[in-house]
Design a protein around this motif. Sequence first.
Motif, PDB file in Angstrom:
ATOM      1  N   THR A  90     -16.382   1.742   1.369  1.00  0.00           N
ATOM      2  CA  THR A  90     -16.015   0.317   1.361  1.00  0.00           C
ATOM      3  C   THR A  90     -14.846   0.071   0.417  1.00  0.00           C
ATOM      4  O   THR A  90     -13.886  -0.640   0.761  1.00  0.00           O
ATOM      5  N   HIS A  91     -14.883   0.678  -0.755  1.00  0.00           N
ATOM      6  CA  HIS A  91     -13.794   0.524  -1.725  1.00  0.00           C
ATOM      7  C   HIS A  91     -12.490   1.111  -1.187  1.00  0.00           C
ATOM      8  O   HIS A  91     -11.422   0.508  -1.319  1.00  0.00           O
ATOM      9  N   ARG A  92     -12.566   2.273  -0.554  1.00  0.00           N
ATOM     10  CA  ARG A  92     -11.366   2.913   0.005  1.00  0.00           C
ATOM     11  C   ARG A  92     -10.734   2.034   1.080  1.00  0.00           C
ATOM     12  O   ARG A  92      -9.522   1.826   1.093  1.00  0.00           O
ATOM     13  N   LYS A  93     -11.580   1.486   1.971  1.00  0.00           N
ATOM     14  CA  LYS A  93     -11.061   0.602   3.032  1.00  0.00           C
ATOM     15  C   LYS A  93     -10.432  -0.653   2.433  1.00  0.00           C
ATOM     16  O   LYS A  93      -9.372  -1.101   2.886  1.00  0.00           O
ATOM     17  N   HIS A  94     -11.076  -1.209   1.425  1.00  0.00           N
ATOM     18  CA  HIS A  94     -10.524  -2.393   0.751  1.00  0.00           C
ATOM     19  C   HIS A  94      -9.159  -2.074   0.132  1.00  0.00           C
ATOM     20  O   HIS A  94      -8.204  -2.848   0.262  1.00  0.00           O
ATOM     21  N   GLU A  95      -9.054  -0.948  -0.543  1.00  0.00           N
ATOM     22  CA  GLU A  95      -7.798  -0.553  -1.178  1.00  0.00           C
ATOM     23  C   GLU A  95      -6.713  -0.264  -0.143  1.00  0.00           C
ATOM     24  O   GLU A  95      -5.534  -0.558  -0.371  1.00  0.00           O
ATOM     25  N   GLN A  96      -7.085   0.291   1.005  1.00  0.00           N
ATOM     26  CA  GLN A  96      -6.105   0.526   2.068  1.00  0.00           C
ATOM     27  C   GLN A  96      -5.556  -0.801   2.581  1.00  0.00           C
ATOM     28  O   GLN A  96      -4.344  -0.944   2.783  1.00  0.00           O
ATOM     29  N   ARG A  97      -6.449  -1.777   2.808  1.00  0.00           N
ATOM     30  CA  ARG A  97      -5.994  -3.101   3.258  1.00  0.00           C
ATOM     31  C   ARG A  97      -5.088  -3.739   2.212  1.00  0.00           C
ATOM     32  O   ARG A  97      -4.049  -4.318   2.536  1.00  0.00           O
ATOM     33  N   ARG A  98      -5.490  -3.613   0.966  1.00  0.00           N
ATOM     34  CA  ARG A  98      -4.696  -4.192  -0.126  1.00  0.00           C
ATOM     35  C   ARG A  98      -3.320  -3.528  -0.216  1.00  0.00           C
ATOM     36  O   ARG A  98      -2.302  -4.200  -0.392  1.00  0.00           O
ATOM     37  N   ALA A  99      -3.283  -2.209  -0.090  1.00  0.00           N
ATOM     38  CA  ALA A  99      -2.002  -1.482  -0.128  1.00  0.00           C
ATOM     39  C   ALA A  99      -1.122  -1.901   1.039  1.00  0.00           C
ATOM     40  O   ALA A  99       0.095  -2.080   0.874  1.00  0.00           O
ATOM     41  N   GLU A 158      -1.200  -4.829   2.616  1.00  0.00           N
ATOM     42  CA  GLU A 158      -0.734  -6.185   2.330  1.00  0.00           C
ATOM     43  C   GLU A 158       0.406  -6.171   1.315  1.00  0.00           C
ATOM     44  O   GLU A 158       1.400  -6.895   1.473  1.00  0.00           O
ATOM     45  N   THR A 199       2.469  -3.696   0.716  1.00  0.00           N
ATOM     46  CA  THR A 199       3.641  -3.097   1.366  1.00  0.00           C
ATOM     47  C   THR A 199       4.351  -4.142   2.228  1.00  0.00           C
ATOM     48  O   THR A 199       5.578  -4.250   2.199  1.00  0.00           O
TER      49      THR A 199
END
Length: 119
Positions: free
Chosen positions: A21-30, A32, A34
């Motif tokens: 869940t944290h990895r997916k959240h960080e991917q979305r954040r990265a 956004e 970018t």
Amino acid sequence: MNDPVAEYKRLLDTAHQAADTHRKHEQRRALELTEHIRDASKAITAASAREADVTREITGWWSNVTRNLTSLVWLDLTPPAPDPGADPRRLNAHLAEVEPATSAFRVALRRALWPRKLP
């Protein structure tokens, strides 16, 4: 009955889910961030292009104003410096003020230099 192996597997599964869940959240954040950086870069490029256009326009206007005044040594022909605090959205309003003032300046200069001719 408490099975320590089952408890360990349950805790390990919870940790894996939390990490996923944290990895997916960080991917979305990265992603956004970018996109935000890309949009900001486009805005900077567009603003730089607009600045260059305005500088060219003002330089052309100044050249037009001073074209025939080089013989007047008493007149300072230094081009105006850009105003970094100016609001670019007011450019058209500013030009609407400058153009009549330029015309009035030319008329006054013609009168002052009469009978010499200014083209």
